[in-house]
Write an enzyme that holds these catalytic residues in place. Structure first.
Site, PDB file in Angstrom:
ATOM      1  N   GLN A 128      17.723 -51.559  31.774  1.00  0.00           N
ATOM      2  CA  GLN A 128      18.673 -52.359  30.985  1.00  0.00           C
ATOM      3  C   GLN A 128      19.935 -52.702  31.767  1.00  0.00           C
ATOM      4  O   GLN A 128      20.464 -53.813  31.658  1.00  0.00           O
ATOM      5  CB  GLN A 128      19.043 -51.615  29.700  1.00  0.00           C
ATOM      6  CG  GLN A 128      17.979 -51.674  28.625  1.00  0.00           C
ATOM      7  CD  GLN A 128      18.419 -50.981  27.359  1.00  0.00           C
ATOM      8  OE1 GLN A 128      19.273 -50.095  27.375  1.00  0.00           O
ATOM      9  NE2 GLN A 128      17.837 -51.374  26.237  1.00  0.00           N
ATOM     10  N   TYR A 231       6.293 -60.246  19.847  1.00  0.00           N
ATOM     11  CA  TYR A 231       6.193 -61.629  20.302  1.00  0.00           C
ATOM     12  C   TYR A 231       5.784 -62.542  19.149  1.00  0.00           C
ATOM     13  O   TYR A 231       5.104 -62.128  18.217  1.00  0.00           O
ATOM     14  CB  TYR A 231       5.175 -61.758  21.447  1.00  0.00           C
ATOM     15  CG  TYR A 231       5.605 -61.047  22.700  1.00  0.00           C
ATOM     16  CD1 TYR A 231       6.505 -61.640  23.585  1.00  0.00           C
ATOM     17  CD2 TYR A 231       5.121 -59.783  23.001  1.00  0.00           C
ATOM     18  CE1 TYR A 231       6.899 -60.979  24.737  1.00  0.00           C
ATOM     19  CE2 TYR A 231       5.512 -59.114  24.149  1.00  0.00           C
ATOM     20  CZ  TYR A 231       6.405 -59.729  25.009  1.00  0.00           C
ATOM     21  OH  TYR A 231       6.812 -59.065  26.148  1.00  0.00           O
TER      22      TYR A 231
END
Length: 376
Positions: A128, A231
């Site tokens: 991240q 998704y």
């Protein structure tokens, strides 16, 4: 001690720098030697003296900086004169835009460089802090609203005065990813009435948490439109038609539309058609954040602010993070600092572990060839 080179960005319109004085000091403390080309940070308001104070050496030009470097840190892919100065086996790390700038990547491979594209760093917890797409998209979303406000001929917040009340601007954000969410938050802070849309049902909660209204045909198909991995699923033609009609009617009523949809490795999807633009009121503004990948808006031109026959302004400015270069550089440089730590072994020697999941995902060129599966 591994040597890192930092040069002035030479691609048109690029104002950012890959290493700031802050990260130069951190890199020096981590066991690297830093060489910075004079003027490398000037466009981002970082002076040569600040780099020297951070422990970096200054070089007169790109060749002097790069020729002895083990690692070259860049914002964008190096240009020919920089590639020519690389020593065999040097590592190049940056936003290399490998899907679009294939010639630059081939040149790096032909030179024998090992190249890492920061765009390919996986979105996992450990990485991240290296997520350049998020750090730069966040600033792009902010700047998109600032550019819209500058092009809009009215104020954004409601104002109540003795002479009467000024209505707040209506802002519609298309796409609720990192850039879209920041655009929503910024437009809200400036007092606009904000709506947003996205193909992912989970985005609704994020949009509403920022005080904006979510715009979508929320039928059963929409509620099932996301995979377990998060998704979006392919929607039926019937649903797409209903959503298109809703969005078309909504755009017609807006003062500002900001589009943010990007698909890695593919042209940006068309979200705003010529018919949509023609339906908007004179004085309305559209900002297209996807302009460098073909644009979400029909009629947008890279690097230009244009005005249609019906008085709609279309903003197609490229590299919006570069318009807040100091902060964009600071965040990007921290992304690179975290990534650079993966290139050293426990003794501080340059020894990348090419089986590390982050390095493996970001590696695009090695041993004279293009090695990333997505680029084969």
């Amino acid at each position: 001690m591994p040597v890192i080179a930092v040069t002035r960005e030479r691609r048109a319109g690029e104002t950012r720098v890959a290493v700031t004085p802050e990260t130069a000091k951190k890199l020096t403390g981590s066991g690297f030697s830093i060489v910075v080309e004079r003027g490398a940070g000037e466009a981002a308001s970082y002076a040569d003296a600040e780099y020297e104070a951070a422990g970096a050496s200054l070089a007169a030009g790109p060749a002097e900086a790069i020729s002895g470097a083990d690692i070259v840190l860049k914002v964008r892919a190096p240009v020919d004169e920089e590639v020519a100065a690389l020593k065999p086996g040097a590592l190049v790390v940056g936003q290399l835009n490998p899907h679009q700038e294939k010639d630059a990547l081939q040149a790096l491979a032909a030179k024998g460089a090992t190249a890492f594209a920061m765009e390919f760093v996986p979105r996992i917890t450990r990485a991240q802090v290296m997520d350049v797409l998020s750090s730069q998209a966040n600033l792009a979303g902010y700047r998109a609203v600032i550019e819209a406000a500058a092009a809009y001929g009215k104020v954004l917040p409601m104002m109540m005065t003795a002479a009467g009340t000024v209505a707040p601007a209506k802002v519609f954000v298309m796409g609720a990813g990192v850039a879209g969410l920041q655009a929503i938050a910024t437009a809200r802070r400036l007092g606009s009435v904000v709506t947003a849309t996205d193909v992912r049902p989970a985005a609704k909660e994020q949009v509403e948490s920022l005080g904006a209204k979510f715009v979508a045909v929320e039928d059963e198909e929409f509620r099932q439109a996301e995979t377990a991995a998060g998704y979006a699923k392919e929607m039926s033609a019937e649903y797409q038609a209903k959503q298109a009609a809703l969005v078309a009617e909504h755009i017609r009523k807006q003062d500002i539309v900001i589009t943010t949809a990007l698909i890695p490795g593919r042209p940006a999807p068309r979200l705003v058609t010529a018919e949509h633009v023609a339906s908007m009121r004179a004085g309305s503004v559209i900002v297209d954040l996807a302009v460098e990948q073909g644009g979400n808006v029909e009629g947008v031109t890279v690097g230009e602010i244009s005005r249609t026959d019906n008085g709609v302004t279309i903003v197609g400015l490229a590299n919006l993070p570069g318009r807040v270069a100091a902060d964009a550089s600071a965040l990007y440089a921290r992304n690179l600092f975290a990534f650079a730590g993966l290139l050293l072994d426990k003794e501080g020697a340059l020894a990348p572990d090419y089986e590390d999941e982050i390095l493996k995902a970001a590696l695009v060129a090695r041993d004279g060839g293009i090695v990333h599966p997505a680029l084969q």
